[in-house]
Enzyme design. Structure first.
Site, PDB file in Angstrom:
ATOM      1  N   ASP A 167      -9.365 -11.291   3.962  1.00 34.26           N
ATOM      2  CA  ASP A 167     -10.316  -9.855   3.689  1.00 34.26           C
ATOM      3  C   ASP A 167     -10.740  -9.445   4.976  1.00 34.26           C
ATOM      4  O   ASP A 167     -11.018 -10.265   5.816  1.00 34.26           O
ATOM      5  CB  ASP A 167     -10.949 -10.027   2.494  1.00 34.26           C
ATOM      6  CG  ASP A 167     -11.044  -9.048   1.686  1.00 34.26           C
ATOM      7  OD1 ASP A 167     -10.990  -7.936   2.200  1.00 34.26           O
ATOM      8  OD2 ASP A 167     -11.200  -9.153   0.315  1.00 34.26           O
TER       9      ASP A 167
ATOM     10  N   ASP B 265      -8.117  -1.337  -3.552  1.00 35.30           N
ATOM     11  CA  ASP B 265      -7.942  -2.169  -4.760  1.00 35.30           C
ATOM     12  C   ASP B 265      -7.237  -1.419  -5.665  1.00 35.30           C
ATOM     13  O   ASP B 265      -7.398  -0.093  -6.008  1.00 35.30           O
ATOM     14  CB  ASP B 265      -8.803  -2.834  -5.254  1.00 35.30           C
ATOM     15  CG  ASP B 265      -9.398  -4.095  -4.359  1.00 35.30           C
ATOM     16  OD1 ASP B 265      -9.412  -4.094  -3.365  1.00 35.30           O
ATOM     17  OD2 ASP B 265     -10.166  -4.970  -5.030  1.00 35.30           O
TER      18      ASP B 265
HETATM   19  C1  GAL Z   1     -11.552  -7.433  -2.206  1.00 31.38           C
HETATM   20  C2  GAL Z   1     -10.026  -7.526  -2.492  1.00 31.38           C
HETATM   21  C3  GAL Z   1      -9.807  -7.960  -3.601  1.00 31.38           C
HETATM   22  C4  GAL Z   1     -10.302  -9.316  -3.963  1.00 31.38           C
HETATM   23  C5  GAL Z   1     -11.896  -9.126  -3.519  1.00 31.38           C
HETATM   24  C6  GAL Z   1     -12.712 -10.335  -3.933  1.00 31.38           C
HETATM   25  O1  GAL Z   1     -11.966  -6.969  -0.904  1.00 31.38           O
HETATM   26  O2  GAL Z   1      -9.290  -6.369  -1.981  1.00 31.38           O
HETATM   27  O3  GAL Z   1      -8.249  -8.014  -3.772  1.00 31.38           O
HETATM   28  O4  GAL Z   1      -9.878 -10.331  -3.046  1.00 31.38           O
HETATM   29  O5  GAL Z   1     -12.003  -8.618  -2.371  1.00 31.38           O
HETATM   30  O6  GAL Z   1     -14.116 -10.449  -3.473  1.00 31.38           O
END
Ligand code: GAL
Length: 402
Positions: free
Chosen positions: A150, A220
Site C-alpha cells: 500500500d 477502493d
Molecule cells: C487501503 C487499501 C485497501 C485496504 C486498506 C487497509 O489503502 O486500498 O484495499 O488494504 O488500505 O488499511
C-alpha cells in the site's frame, strides 16, 4: 511467458543495468480471498486464514482455481522488535505465521500478507520504508507467496506525514522501487507475487508491469453500485496494459455486500472477469448466499478470466450505438481469447434488448459463429446474438468459429 510488451520493457531495463521483476509467476490474474472487506482489522488472523482455506476446499473453490488466502492490514503488532523485525500479533497468530503458511501449503493453497511503502500501513501498523530487504527476508522465511503493498504515510512535504499526502515527495514509483528490488533480490529463495496497491496514482498501469504482477488502478471498491460503475468504466481505457505477468487490479470482489443487489453482483463479477482483473473474494465465506456462490463458481467466467492469452476486454462501438459516457459502464465489450472472443453486454444505465452482429466485434468478422452465454447457459450458432437484460445485469458470451 511474459507478453512481448513486458519482455521488451525487461530487455530495455536489463540493457540499462536494472533487473525487472520477471520471476515466472503471475502469468494469469491471481484468484483468491482477502480479509479486508470481511471485518477489516479483526479478520487479519490465523483463524480467519485457516477457516477460509478449509472453505476453499469444502465449497469447491480450490478446484476452480481460487488459490491465495491473503491477510490484509493489521496482522502485526504496532511496533517492530528490537532488531527491527515485524512481529505477528500474538493474539491473532498464536503459533506465528509459518505454522499457518505450512498448513495452507499442505492444503495445496497459497498465503499472502499486506504491507506498506510508507512509515506506517493505512491502519497505522509498521510500514516497510527503510526495511524492505529485511521484511522480504522475513516473508520468505515464513513461506509467504503474495505481498500487497500500500501507499500510506509515504514521503511528504507535511510533517508529521499524514495517512494520505497531498504534497508528496517523490512518487509511488520511487517509493515502490526498493520493495520491488528486494523481491527480485530474494527471488532465488522465494518467488513472491507482488501486488501494487497505489490506488491508480501516477498512472500505475503505464509502469506497473515492471514493478509488480498486478496493480490497483483505482481507489477502493466500497461495495456499492457507484464503486462498480466508477472502477468498471475506468477499466475500458487501460485494457491494453494488462498482459501475462502484469494485470490491472480492479480491487476485491465486494460480493454479498448489502449495498449491491444480486443482479449487480453478476455485472460486478462478469466485468472483473473479462477485464482480466485478479478475482479476489472480499467476503465472509461463512455467510455467502446461494446466489453469490453460484456467481463465484461460474466456471465459464473463470476460464475466460484465466485464459492464457491474458488480454483484457475493452469497449467497442457498434454502428448506430451511442458514444460512451465518462464514468458510466458502456454496453458493448469484447476481448480476444486463445480460442475465440469474449463479448460482454452490460445494462449499466438502462434495461433493454442488447444485440450484436458478430461482424462488428473486434477480432471477429463476417461469418457464422458458435456461442455460449455464461450466466444463462444459452448456446447458439449464427451471425449475431440478442438478449433482454435487466438494469445493471450482464451477459457474457464466448464466441468461437462455427
Ligand atoms: C487501503 C487499501 C485497501 C485496504 C486498506 C487497509 O489503502 O486500498 O484495499 O488494504 O488500505 O488499511
Amino acid at each position: 511467458m511474459r507478453s512481448w510488451k513486458a519482455s521488451l520493457v525487461s530487455a530495455v531495463l536489463v540493457s540499462q543495468g536494472t533487473s525487472a521483476l520477471n520471476n515466472g509467476i503471475g502469468l494469469k490474474p491471481h484468484m483468491g480471498w482477502s480479509s479486508w472487506n470481511v471485518a477489516q482489522c479483526n479478520a487479519a488472523s490465523a483463524s480467519y486464514a485457516l477457516d477460509t482455506a478449509n472453505k476453499f476446499i469444502s465449497l469447491g473453490l480450490k478446484d476452480l482455481g481460487y488459490e491465495y488466502i491473503n491477510i490484509d492490514d493489521c496482522w502485526s503488532t504496532k511496533s517492530r522488535d528490537s532488531s527491527g523485525k515485524l512481529v505477528p500479533d500474538p493474539a491473532k497468530w498464536p503459533n506465528g505465521i509459518k505454522a499457518v503458511t505450512d498448513k495452507i501449503h499442505d492444503m495445496g493453497l497459497k498465503f499472502g500478507l499486506y504491507g506498506c511503502a510508507g512509515q506506517k500501513t493505512c491502519a497505522g501498523y509498521p510500514g516497510s520504508e527503510g526495511h524492505e530487504a529485511s521484511d522480504v527476508a522475513q516473508l520468505a522465511s515464513w513461506g509467504v507467496d503474495f505481498w500487497k503493498y500500500d501507499n500510506c504515510y509515504t514521503p511528504c512535504q507535511q510533517n508529521p506525514r499524514p495517512q494520505t499526502c497531498n504534497s508528496p515527495t517523490g512518487s509511488t514509483k520511487t517509493w515502490y522501487a526498493p520493495m520491488r528490488d528486494a523481491i527480485i533480490g530474494a527471488q532465488n529463495t522465494r518467488k513472491i507475487n507482488f501486488n501494487l496497491c497505489n490506488w491508480g496514482r501516477d498512472q500505475v498501469w503505464t509502469w506497473g508491469a515492471d514493478y509488480g504482477h498486478s496493480w490497483r488502478m483505482s481507489v477502493d471498491n466500497w461495495g456499492d453500485w457507484a464503486s462498480v460503475e466508477r472502477i468498471g468504466s475506468a477499466a475500458a481505457g487501460i485494457a491494453n496494459y494488462s498482459a501475462p505477468g502484469g494485470f490491472n487490479d480492479l480491487d476485491m470482489l465486494y460480493l454479498g455486500s448489502a449495498k449491491i443487489s444480486a443482479t449487480e453482483e453478476k455485472l460486478h463479477f462478469g466485468l472483473w472477469a473479462i477485464t482480466k482483473s485478479p478475482l479476489v473474494l472480499g467476503l465472509d465465506l461463512n455467510k455467502i448466499s446461494a446466489n453469490t456462490l453460484s456467481i463465484i463458481r461460474n466456471k465459464g467466467l473463470i476460464d475466460i478470466n484465466q485464459d492464457p492469452l491474458g488480454k483484457a476486454a475493452t469497449t467497442f462501438r457498434p454502428p448506430g450505438a451511442a458514444a460512451p459516457v465518462n464514468g458510466k459502464i458502456y454496453p458493448y465489450w469484447a476481448g480476444p481469447l486463445s480460442d475465440g472472443v469474449v463479448v460482454g453486454l452490460c445494462a449499466g444505465t438502462s434495461a433493454g434488448t442488447y444485440s450484436v452482429n458478430f461482424k462488428d466485434v473486434p477480432g471477429l468478422g463476417a461469418g457464422s459463429y458458435t456461442w455460449k452465454e455464461m450466466y444463462t447457459g444459452q448456446t447458439g450458432n449464427g451471425t449475431s446474438v440478442s438478449f433482454n437484460i435487466d438494469l445493471h445485469d450482464m451477459r457474457v458470451v464466448k464466441v468461437t468459429k462455427a
